[in-house]
Design a protein around this motif. Structure first.
Motif, mmCIF file in Angstrom:
data_model
loop_
_atom_site.group_PDB
_atom_site.id
_atom_site.type_symbol
_atom_site.label_atom_id
_atom_site.label_comp_id
_atom_site.label_asym_id
_atom_site.label_seq_id
_atom_site.Cartn_x
_atom_site.Cartn_y
_atom_site.Cartn_z
ATOM 1 N N UNK A 75 4.383 9.101 -0.772
ATOM 2 C CA UNK A 75 3.669 9.088 -2.057
ATOM 3 C C UNK A 75 4.024 7.842 -2.864
ATOM 4 N N UNK A 76 5.273 7.405 -2.771
ATOM 5 C CA UNK A 76 5.673 6.153 -3.426
ATOM 6 C C UNK A 76 4.899 4.998 -2.787
ATOM 7 N N UNK A 77 4.803 5.015 -1.454
ATOM 8 C CA UNK A 77 4.029 3.991 -0.754
ATOM 9 C C UNK A 77 2.559 4.035 -1.123
ATOM 10 N N UNK A 78 2.035 5.233 -1.288
ATOM 11 C CA UNK A 78 0.632 5.382 -1.702
ATOM 12 C C UNK A 78 0.428 4.792 -3.097
ATOM 13 N N UNK A 79 1.399 5.041 -3.987
ATOM 14 C CA UNK A 79 1.317 4.511 -5.346
ATOM 15 C C UNK A 79 1.309 2.983 -5.319
ATOM 16 N N UNK A 80 2.281 2.399 -4.593
ATOM 17 C CA UNK A 80 2.323 0.934 -4.486
ATOM 18 C C UNK A 80 1.085 0.392 -3.769
ATOM 19 N N UNK A 81 0.667 1.059 -2.710
ATOM 20 C CA UNK A 81 -0.498 0.612 -1.947
ATOM 21 C C UNK A 81 -1.771 0.595 -2.774
ATOM 22 N N UNK A 82 -1.940 1.569 -3.629
ATOM 23 C CA UNK A 82 -3.132 1.614 -4.488
ATOM 24 C C UNK A 82 -3.092 0.571 -5.589
ATOM 25 N N UNK A 83 -1.903 0.063 -5.911
ATOM 26 C CA UNK A 83 -1.813 -1.009 -6.904
ATOM 27 C C UNK A 83 -2.562 -2.253 -6.431
ATOM 28 N N UNK A 84 -2.564 -2.478 -5.120
ATOM 29 C CA UNK A 84 -3.273 -3.632 -4.561
ATOM 30 C C UNK A 84 -4.780 -3.546 -4.829
ATOM 31 N N UNK A 85 -5.251 -2.344 -5.123
ATOM 32 C CA UNK A 85 -6.676 -2.130 -5.411
ATOM 33 C C UNK A 85 -6.911 -1.925 -6.910
ATOM 34 N N UNK A 86 -5.916 -2.297 -7.715
ATOM 35 C CA UNK A 86 -6.056 -2.219 -9.162
ATOM 36 C C UNK A 86 -5.804 -0.846 -9.758
ATOM 37 N N UNK A 87 -5.346 0.092 -8.947
ATOM 38 C CA UNK A 87 -5.089 1.458 -9.429
ATOM 39 C C UNK A 87 -3.591 1.610 -9.678
ATOM 40 N N UNK A 88 -3.158 1.433 -10.933
ATOM 41 C CA UNK A 88 -1.745 1.453 -11.271
ATOM 42 C C UNK A 88 -1.259 2.817 -11.738
ATOM 43 N N UNK A 89 -2.167 3.650 -12.216
ATOM 44 C CA UNK A 89 -1.793 4.976 -12.707
ATOM 45 C C UNK A 89 -2.627 6.011 -11.959
ATOM 46 N N UNK A 90 -1.941 7.021 -11.456
ATOM 47 C CA UNK A 90 -2.608 8.115 -10.748
ATOM 48 C C UNK A 90 -2.510 9.377 -11.597
ATOM 49 N N UNK A 91 -3.542 10.184 -11.583
ATOM 50 C CA UNK A 91 -3.485 11.467 -12.274
ATOM 51 C C UNK A 91 -2.583 12.407 -11.488
ATOM 52 N N UNK A 92 -2.758 12.423 -10.179
ATOM 53 C CA UNK A 92 -1.929 13.218 -9.271
ATOM 54 C C UNK A 92 -1.861 12.463 -7.943
ATOM 55 N N UNK A 93 -0.671 12.243 -7.459
ATOM 56 C CA UNK A 93 -0.529 11.474 -6.220
ATOM 57 C C UNK A 93 -1.197 12.169 -5.035
ATOM 58 N N UNK A 94 -1.225 13.478 -5.031
ATOM 59 C CA UNK A 94 -1.864 14.198 -3.924
ATOM 60 C C UNK A 94 -3.364 13.933 -3.867
ATOM 61 N N UNK A 95 -3.948 13.502 -4.980
ATOM 62 C CA UNK A 95 -5.384 13.199 -5.028
ATOM 63 C C UNK A 95 -5.677 11.714 -4.882
ATOM 64 N N UNK A 96 -4.636 10.883 -4.847
ATOM 65 C CA UNK A 96 -4.831 9.432 -4.703
ATOM 66 C C UNK A 96 -5.311 9.113 -3.292
ATOM 67 N N UNK A 97 -6.039 8.012 -3.177
ATOM 68 C CA UNK A 97 -6.555 7.582 -1.880
ATOM 69 C C UNK A 97 -5.383 7.231 -0.963
ATOM 70 N N UNK A 98 -5.315 7.843 0.242
ATOM 71 C CA UNK A 98 -4.243 7.495 1.182
ATOM 72 C C UNK A 98 -4.299 6.019 1.551
#
Length: 141
Positions: free
Chosen positions: A14-37
């Motif tokens: 989930x930490x990797x998912x958070x960092x990985x989504x930053x590359x796509x401009x998504x810095x804040x997630x509502x819920x990590x389980x719903x973030x794009x893998x």
């Protein structure tokens, strides 16, 4: 057999998912389980975890310098570890949808305490590493 320790409350994917989504401009997630893998998110999470730890260790040396490494004391790494709690409380937890200092978690005070404990263990680890390396650190003749 290789055994990898994995804390029950830390999901490095989930930490990797958070960092990985930053590359796509998504810095804040509502819920990590719903973030794009993100492909390789577990590896990204572990790499981020160790890179941040190495950065903290270098920051310790940058702030207290060679003097600390020659004669390590407990207080500097503990102060640094506790001051650096601002990172998970104000960046990581809110960014991963857990709220400021874990305020949106089921047990916020437990979440906070676990962060304090983890950072304290890390501070102790930096101190122990300093003590182990001190005899081998070159000193002026």
């Amino acid at each position: 057999m290789i055994v990898v320790w994995r804390s029950a409350d830390r999901n490095w994917a989930m930490v990797g998912r958070w960092f990985g989504n930053m590359a796509h401009g998504q810095f804040v997630q509502v819920a990590m389980s719903e973030a794009v893998p993100v492909k390789g998110e577990l590896a990204i999470g572990w790499i981020a975890h160790y890179a941040i730890g190495i950065g903290y260790g270098l920051l310790l040396l940058g702030l207290w310098g060679k003097v600390w490494l020659e004669r390590p004391t407990l207080l500097p790494p503990m102060i640094l570890a506790w001051v650096l709690l601002v990172a998970p409380y104000l960046m990581m937890m809110p960014g991963m949808g857990m709220g400021i200092a874990g305020s949106r978690t089921p047990k916020p005070n437990v979440t906070r305490l676990k962060s304090v404990m983890g950072h304290s263990v890390f501070g102790l680890g930096m101190y122990a590493t300093g003590r182990l390396l001190a005899p081998y650190w070159p000193t002026p003749a």
